[in-house]
Scaffold this motif. Structure first.
Motif, PDB file in Angstrom:
ATOM      1  N   SER A 131      -0.085  -0.405 -10.006  1.00  0.00           N
ATOM      2  CA  SER A 131      -1.466  -0.856 -10.156  1.00  0.00           C
ATOM      3  C   SER A 131      -1.640  -1.750 -11.376  1.00  0.00           C
ATOM      4  O   SER A 131      -2.447  -2.678 -11.377  1.00  0.00           O
TER       5      SER A 131
ATOM      6  N   ALA B  52      -9.334   5.685  -4.351  1.00  0.00           N
ATOM      7  CA  ALA B  52      -8.450   6.806  -4.026  1.00  0.00           C
ATOM      8  C   ALA B  52      -8.380   7.817  -5.163  1.00  0.00           C
ATOM      9  O   ALA B  52      -8.012   8.973  -4.946  1.00  0.00           O
ATOM     10  N   ARG B  53      -8.753   7.396  -6.359  1.00  0.00           N
ATOM     11  CA  ARG B  53      -8.697   8.282  -7.524  1.00  0.00           C
ATOM     12  C   ARG B  53     -10.058   8.861  -7.885  1.00  0.00           C
ATOM     13  O   ARG B  53     -10.205   9.498  -8.927  1.00  0.00           O
TER      14      ARG B  53
ATOM     15  N   THR C 100       0.798  -1.226   0.000  1.00  0.00           N
ATOM     16  CA  THR C 100       0.000   0.000   0.000  1.00  0.00           C
ATOM     17  C   THR C 100       0.832   1.278   0.000  1.00  0.00           C
ATOM     18  O   THR C 100       0.278   2.354  -0.203  1.00  0.00           O
ATOM     19  N   ASP C 101       2.128   1.188   0.239  1.00  0.00           N
ATOM     20  CA  ASP C 101       2.974   2.384   0.325  1.00  0.00           C
ATOM     21  C   ASP C 101       3.837   2.494  -0.934  1.00  0.00           C
ATOM     22  O   ASP C 101       4.779   1.727  -1.115  1.00  0.00           O
ATOM     23  N   PRO C 102       3.538   3.483  -1.822  1.00  0.00           N
ATOM     24  CA  PRO C 102       4.300   3.620  -3.072  1.00  0.00           C
ATOM     25  C   PRO C 102       5.783   3.885  -2.857  1.00  0.00           C
ATOM     26  O   PRO C 102       6.582   3.675  -3.769  1.00  0.00           O
TER      27      PRO C 102
ATOM     28  N   GLU D 187      -7.102  -4.481  -2.356  1.00  0.00           N
ATOM     29  CA  GLU D 187      -6.109  -3.419  -2.538  1.00  0.00           C
ATOM     30  C   GLU D 187      -6.340  -2.686  -3.853  1.00  0.00           C
ATOM     31  O   GLU D 187      -6.227  -1.460  -3.921  1.00  0.00           O
ATOM     32  N   LEU D 188      -6.685  -3.425  -4.898  1.00  0.00           N
ATOM     33  CA  LEU D 188      -6.942  -2.787  -6.188  1.00  0.00           C
ATOM     34  C   LEU D 188      -8.159  -1.876  -6.096  1.00  0.00           C
ATOM     35  O   LEU D 188      -8.153  -0.760  -6.641  1.00  0.00           O
TER      36      LEU D 188
ATOM     37  N   ASP E  20      -4.012   4.391 -14.227  1.00  0.00           N
ATOM     38  CA  ASP E  20      -4.487   5.686 -13.731  1.00  0.00           C
ATOM     39  C   ASP E  20      -5.249   6.455 -14.811  1.00  0.00           C
ATOM     40  O   ASP E  20      -6.271   7.081 -14.528  1.00  0.00           O
TER      41      ASP E  20
ATOM     42  N   TYR F  68       6.413  -2.202  -3.336  1.00  0.00           N
ATOM     43  CA  TYR F  68       5.119  -1.715  -3.824  1.00  0.00           C
ATOM     44  C   TYR F  68       4.912  -2.118  -5.281  1.00  0.00           C
ATOM     45  O   TYR F  68       5.787  -1.912  -6.125  1.00  0.00           O
TER      46      TYR F  68
ATOM     47  N   ARG G 136      -9.208  -0.345  -3.430  1.00  0.00           N
ATOM     48  CA  ARG G 136      -8.797   0.827  -2.648  1.00  0.00           C
ATOM     49  C   ARG G 136      -8.113   1.856  -3.537  1.00  0.00           C
ATOM     50  O   ARG G 136      -8.335   3.058  -3.386  1.00  0.00           O
ATOM     51  N   ARG G 137      -7.314   1.381  -4.470  1.00  0.00           N
ATOM     52  CA  ARG G 137      -6.594   2.299  -5.356  1.00  0.00           C
ATOM     53  C   ARG G 137      -7.553   3.002  -6.322  1.00  0.00           C
ATOM     54  O   ARG G 137      -7.355   4.165  -6.654  1.00  0.00           O
TER      55      ARG G 137
END
Length: 225
Positions: free
Chosen positions: A12, A44-45, A2-4, A37-38, A99, A9, A40-41
């Protein structure tokens, strides 16, 4: 994961690749761990829906932003479900430019949600009373996958609960509260309703309920056939 900033890490794009490959090891636990986790990402966007507070001090969500977030998450989950059942070509671009693909979906969803929110004649509301059209509500009730008559069947109930667990979280929360007997909105003093519990509008709750009903009906019908 989770930490880029950490060397372990995963980008995505790589994480999505692993999620797609998880279908080959036939492990739901492996898939779910990667998918959380995917998901969550993706979230986040997306735009944050909270823009105010209710009288009780709970967050009040922007209808347009809520609809946009729901639309993107529904789109993303549908692509993953289709790919897990076979192969979904539209996910290929997300594996190359995750992204950008999510940003494009977000922009499309925001435009659609804004048009839906600002159209002059709402589809589901009466022009004079601003209440849901009775005929539409009756039709929805007839297609209700959580009606008491259906829940009397233990086999159906088991399949329903399993299908609910696969819903996006906003829809799953609404379905859970409906199954517990909470009304969508109540004018009675002291009666808790879904609107106040989730801190969103009545329309948002109904939209999430209707999306969940549609997915559940399709999933349960496919299992029966």
């Amino acid at each position: 994961m989770t930490d880029p900033a950490k060397p372990e890490y995963l980008p995505s794009e790589s994480l999505l690749h692993l999620v797609r490959e998880a279908k080959f090891d036939n492990s739901d636990d492996h898939f779910e761990a990667l998918y959380r986790e995917l998901r969550r990402r993706v979230l986040a966007r997306l735009p944050r829906p909270e823009v105010g507070r209710t009288a009780e001090g709970k967050p009040l969500e922007s209808q347009t932003k809520v609809d946009a977030v729901d639309a993107v998450m529904d789109w993303f989950q549908e692509l993953l479900m289709l790919d897990r059942q076979g192969y979904e070509e539209r996910l290929d671009y997300l594996e190359v430019n995750f992204d950008h693909a999510v940003a494009a979906a977000r922009s499309t969803a925001k435009r659609g949600a804004w048009r839906h929110e600002n159209r002059s004649v709402p589809m589901t509301y009466d022009d004079e009373t601003s209440e849901l059209n009775a005929e539409i509500e009756e039709a929805a009730a007839a297609q209700n996958p959580i009606s008491e008559s259906k829940l009397d069947d233990p086999g159906y109930r088991s399949r329903l609960y399993a299908a609910i667990e696969r819903l996006p979280e906003p829809q799953r929360l609404v379905m859970g509260l409906l199954l517990k007997g909470y009304p969508i909105e109540s004018k009675e003093t002291g009666v808790r309703d879904i609107v106040s519990i989730l801190g969103c509008t009545e329309k948002t709750v109904r939209n999430r309920r209707d999306r969940a009903f549609e997915v559940l009906r399709q999933a349960l019908n496919e299992e029966e056939t």
